[in-house]
Design a protein around this motif. Structure first.
Motif, PDB file in Angstrom:
ATOM      1  N   SER A 151      41.511 -13.570  -2.871  1.00 55.12           N
ATOM      2  CA  SER A 151      42.692 -12.834  -3.439  1.00 55.12           C
ATOM      3  C   SER A 151      42.026 -11.581  -4.039  1.00 55.12           C
ATOM      4  N   PRO A 152      42.701 -10.570  -4.330  1.00 53.21           N
ATOM      5  CA  PRO A 152      42.325  -9.216  -4.914  1.00 53.21           C
ATOM      6  C   PRO A 152      41.769  -9.684  -6.298  1.00 53.21           C
ATOM      7  N   LEU A 153      42.504 -10.565  -7.157  1.00 53.07           N
ATOM      8  CA  LEU A 153      41.880 -10.911  -8.508  1.00 53.07           C
ATOM      9  C   LEU A 153      40.712 -11.723  -8.315  1.00 53.07           C
ATOM     10  N   SER A 154      40.229 -12.605  -7.292  1.00 53.12           N
ATOM     11  CA  SER A 154      39.029 -13.145  -7.221  1.00 53.12           C
ATOM     12  C   SER A 154      37.710 -11.995  -6.692  1.00 53.12           C
ATOM     13  N   ALA A 155      38.228 -10.963  -6.197  1.00 55.22           N
ATOM     14  CA  ALA A 155      37.269 -10.067  -5.821  1.00 55.22           C
ATOM     15  C   ALA A 155      36.892  -9.212  -7.040  1.00 55.22           C
ATOM     16  N   ARG A 156      37.718  -9.029  -7.782  1.00 58.31           N
ATOM     17  CA  ARG A 156      37.593  -8.368  -9.100  1.00 58.31           C
ATOM     18  C   ARG A 156      36.749  -9.067  -9.896  1.00 58.31           C
ATOM     19  N   GLY A 157      37.244 -10.528 -10.178  1.00 61.11           N
ATOM     20  CA  GLY A 157      36.194 -11.357 -10.895  1.00 61.11           C
ATOM     21  C   GLY A 157      34.744 -11.624 -10.458  1.00 61.11           C
ATOM     22  N   PHE A 158      34.520 -11.261  -9.062  1.00 56.26           N
ATOM     23  CA  PHE A 158      33.379 -11.356  -8.556  1.00 56.26           C
ATOM     24  C   PHE A 158      32.377 -10.017  -9.097  1.00 56.26           C
ATOM     25  N   ASP A 159      33.034  -8.952  -9.251  1.00 53.55           N
ATOM     26  CA  ASP A 159      32.413  -7.607  -9.549  1.00 53.55           C
ATOM     27  C   ASP A 159      32.188  -7.773 -11.249  1.00 53.55           C
ATOM     28  N   PHE A 160      33.103  -8.554 -12.000  1.00 50.89           N
ATOM     29  CA  PHE A 160      32.608  -8.710 -13.253  1.00 50.89           C
ATOM     30  C   PHE A 160      31.344  -9.589 -13.450  1.00 50.89           C
ATOM     31  N   VAL A 161      31.193 -10.601 -12.640  1.00 52.14           N
ATOM     32  CA  VAL A 161      30.056 -11.367 -12.576  1.00 52.14           C
ATOM     33  C   VAL A 161      28.866 -10.537 -12.268  1.00 52.14           C
ATOM     34  N   VAL A 162      28.747  -9.765 -11.200  1.00 53.13           N
ATOM     35  CA  VAL A 162      27.763  -9.000 -10.740  1.00 53.13           C
ATOM     36  C   VAL A 162      27.177  -8.002 -11.936  1.00 53.13           C
ATOM     37  N   GLU A 163      28.246  -7.561 -12.531  1.00 55.79           N
ATOM     38  CA  GLU A 163      28.087  -6.475 -13.750  1.00 55.79           C
ATOM     39  C   GLU A 163      27.600  -7.236 -14.838  1.00 55.79           C
ATOM     40  N   GLU A 164      27.963  -8.465 -15.132  1.00 54.37           N
ATOM     41  CA  GLU A 164      27.432  -9.377 -16.246  1.00 54.37           C
ATOM     42  C   GLU A 164      26.026  -9.483 -15.856  1.00 54.37           C
ATOM     43  N   ILE A 165      25.734 -10.040 -14.889  1.00 50.74           N
ATOM     44  CA  ILE A 165      24.150 -10.578 -14.455  1.00 50.74           C
ATOM     45  C   ILE A 165      23.531  -9.066 -14.566  1.00 50.74           C
ATOM     46  N   ARG A 166      23.691  -7.880 -14.198  1.00 51.53           N
ATOM     47  CA  ARG A 166      23.095  -6.639 -14.329  1.00 51.53           C
ATOM     48  C   ARG A 166      22.912  -6.232 -15.681  1.00 51.53           C
ATOM     49  N   ARG A 167      23.766  -6.650 -16.650  1.00 52.47           N
ATOM     50  CA  ARG A 167      23.836  -6.485 -18.055  1.00 52.47           C
ATOM     51  C   ARG A 167      22.942  -7.234 -18.778  1.00 52.47           C
ATOM     52  N   HIS A 168      22.979  -8.485 -18.649  1.00 52.53           N
ATOM     53  CA  HIS A 168      22.151  -9.346 -19.328  1.00 52.53           C
ATOM     54  C   HIS A 168      20.990  -9.975 -18.983  1.00 52.53           C
ATOM     55  N   THR A 169      20.405  -9.521 -18.046  1.00 51.44           N
ATOM     56  CA  THR A 169      19.246 -10.031 -17.178  1.00 51.44           C
ATOM     57  C   THR A 169      18.173  -8.903 -16.730  1.00 51.44           C
ATOM     58  N   LYS A 170      16.809  -9.169 -16.952  1.00 49.46           N
ATOM     59  CA  LYS A 170      15.964  -8.110 -16.492  1.00 49.46           C
ATOM     60  C   LYS A 170      15.543  -8.239 -14.944  1.00 49.46           C
ATOM     61  N   ARG A 171      15.609  -9.775 -14.720  1.00 50.86           N
ATOM     62  CA  ARG A 171      15.348 -10.082 -13.364  1.00 50.86           C
ATOM     63  C   ARG A 171      16.579 -10.757 -12.918  1.00 50.86           C
ATOM     64  N   PRO A 172      17.620 -10.071 -12.297  1.00 51.14           N
ATOM     65  CA  PRO A 172      18.977 -10.696 -11.999  1.00 51.14           C
ATOM     66  C   PRO A 172      18.455 -11.839 -10.996  1.00 51.14           C
ATOM     67  N   PRO A 173      19.009 -13.232 -11.029  1.00 48.68           N
ATOM     68  CA  PRO A 173      18.863 -14.016 -10.050  1.00 48.68           C
ATOM     69  C   PRO A 173      19.845 -13.888  -8.945  1.00 48.68           C
ATOM     70  N   PRO A 174      19.538 -14.290  -7.740  1.00 47.88           N
ATOM     71  CA  PRO A 174      20.537 -14.027  -6.494  1.00 47.88           C
ATOM     72  C   PRO A 174      21.721 -14.558  -6.663  1.00 47.88           C
ATOM     73  N   ILE A 175      22.831 -14.028  -6.157  1.00 43.98           N
ATOM     74  CA  ILE A 175      24.288 -14.355  -6.440  1.00 43.98           C
ATOM     75  C   ILE A 175      24.560 -14.877  -4.792  1.00 43.98           C
ATOM     76  N   LEU A 176      25.136 -16.106  -4.640  1.00 41.96           N
ATOM     77  CA  LEU A 176      25.869 -16.598  -3.467  1.00 41.96           C
ATOM     78  C   LEU A 176      27.254 -16.622  -3.484  1.00 41.96           C
ATOM     79  N   PRO A 177      28.204 -15.879  -2.928  1.00 42.22           N
ATOM     80  CA  PRO A 177      29.548 -16.064  -3.022  1.00 42.22           C
ATOM     81  C   PRO A 177      29.904 -16.958  -2.198  1.00 42.22           C
ATOM     82  N   VAL A 178      30.767 -18.009  -2.487  1.00 41.59           N
ATOM     83  CA  VAL A 178      31.442 -18.780  -1.598  1.00 41.59           C
ATOM     84  C   VAL A 178      33.027 -18.719  -1.712  1.00 41.59           C
ATOM     85  N   LEU A 179      33.386 -18.562  -0.424  1.00 43.21           N
ATOM     86  CA  LEU A 179      35.013 -18.594  -0.151  1.00 43.21           C
ATOM     87  C   LEU A 179      35.528 -20.086  -0.595  1.00 43.21           C
ATOM     88  N   SER A 180      36.338 -20.013  -1.386  1.00 44.70           N
ATOM     89  CA  SER A 180      37.047 -21.391  -1.803  1.00 44.70           C
ATOM     90  C   SER A 180      38.363 -21.479  -1.588  1.00 44.70           C
TER      91      SER A 180
END
Length: 253
Positions: A151-180
């Motif tokens: 859904s478009p809202l889920s895609a938007r939520g994924f962008d939030f997670v990516v941004e949060e990881i970049r903002r809070h970590t010096k060495r970002p962990p890998p992200i594995l998206p899973v279509l549920s």
């Protein structure tokens, strides 16, 4: 010990179902068995319910972060060999304020290190929010699993997670998206699969919904179902990713 966070900024995406089934697969699935701890960080205590654990009378989950109790004092065994759970309770609603007052940005990671000798895999069932706890989860995680219903809202939520990881970590962990919650009868869902052919996906079928009814993971009551196979493939993919990460780290050293 690898720390695998199942995280989404949006609720209702199948997060707890994925976390509980991945924990079972890690401990008892087709891959080599791993000593696994499922840590429920959501005050709703969904993971404990899914494994038919009796709700604790004491509100101690928050006390773990405060240092009033040790992790092993709260860990409970499940009915499955090699799989334990650190359950949640309503005191976690107060956790974000506690973490901010403590000023310890890596408190969750510190607690995780206390468990390294006892477990091979630590799976975090995370609450759906953006706050200090989520920031600590992202700092501690080896790998982040992000459930995404198509859904478009889920895609938007994924962008939030990516941004949060970049903002809070010096060495970002890998992200594995899973279509549920994939329903192959729906055009939007098939379009999502076609657009992301390399992403793992979990079908929306009655067997998955029955996990909460039986209060058991799929592998325990429907091991031959397509959904159980999907979770097994996801678990195997995670293990391959972790092995690749370990190999790269060894080469870099």
């Amino acid at each position: 010990m690898a720390i695998i966070a199942v995280y989404s900024a949006k609720g209702g995406v199948g997060k707890t179902t994925i976390a509980t089934n991945l924990a079972w697969c890690a401990a008892q699935g087709r891959a080599p068995a791993r000593r696994t701890l499922l840590w429920d960080l959501d005050a709703a205590d969904g993971a404990g319910f899914m494994f038919a654990l009796e709700a604790g009378r004491k509100r101690q989950a928050r006390s773990l972060f405060a240092g009033d109790v040790q992790p092993h004092a709260l860990i409970q065994p499940t009915a499955y060999a090699g799989l334990d759970i650190l359950p949640a309770d309503s005191s976690l609603r107060e956790l974000d304020g506690l973490l901010l007052r403590m000023g310890q940005r890596h408190r969750l990671a510190t607690l995780g290190r206390q468990l390294e000798r006892s477990y091979d895999r630590l799976i975090l069932d995370c609450p759906p929010m953006l706050n200090e706890l989520s920031a600590q989860v992202l700092r501690a995680a080896t790998l982040v699993i992000v459930p995404l219903p198509p859904s478009p809202l889920s895609a938007r939520g994924f962008d939030f997670v990516v941004e949060e990881i970049r903002r809070h970590t010096k060495r970002p962990p890998p992200i594995l998206p899973v279509l549920s919650m994939i329903d192959r009868r729906r055009a939007l869902h098939n379009e999502a699969l076609a657009a992301n052919p390399t992403w793992p996906w979990i079908p929306l079928v009655s067997a998955v919904e029955q996990c909460a009814v039986h209060r058991r993971p799929l592998g325990a009551f429907a091991p031959n179902s397509p959904a159980a196979d999907a979770f097994a493939r996801l678990s195997q993919g995670i293990e391959r990713k972790l092995a690749q990460m370990a190999q790269r780290a060894a080469q870099a050293a």
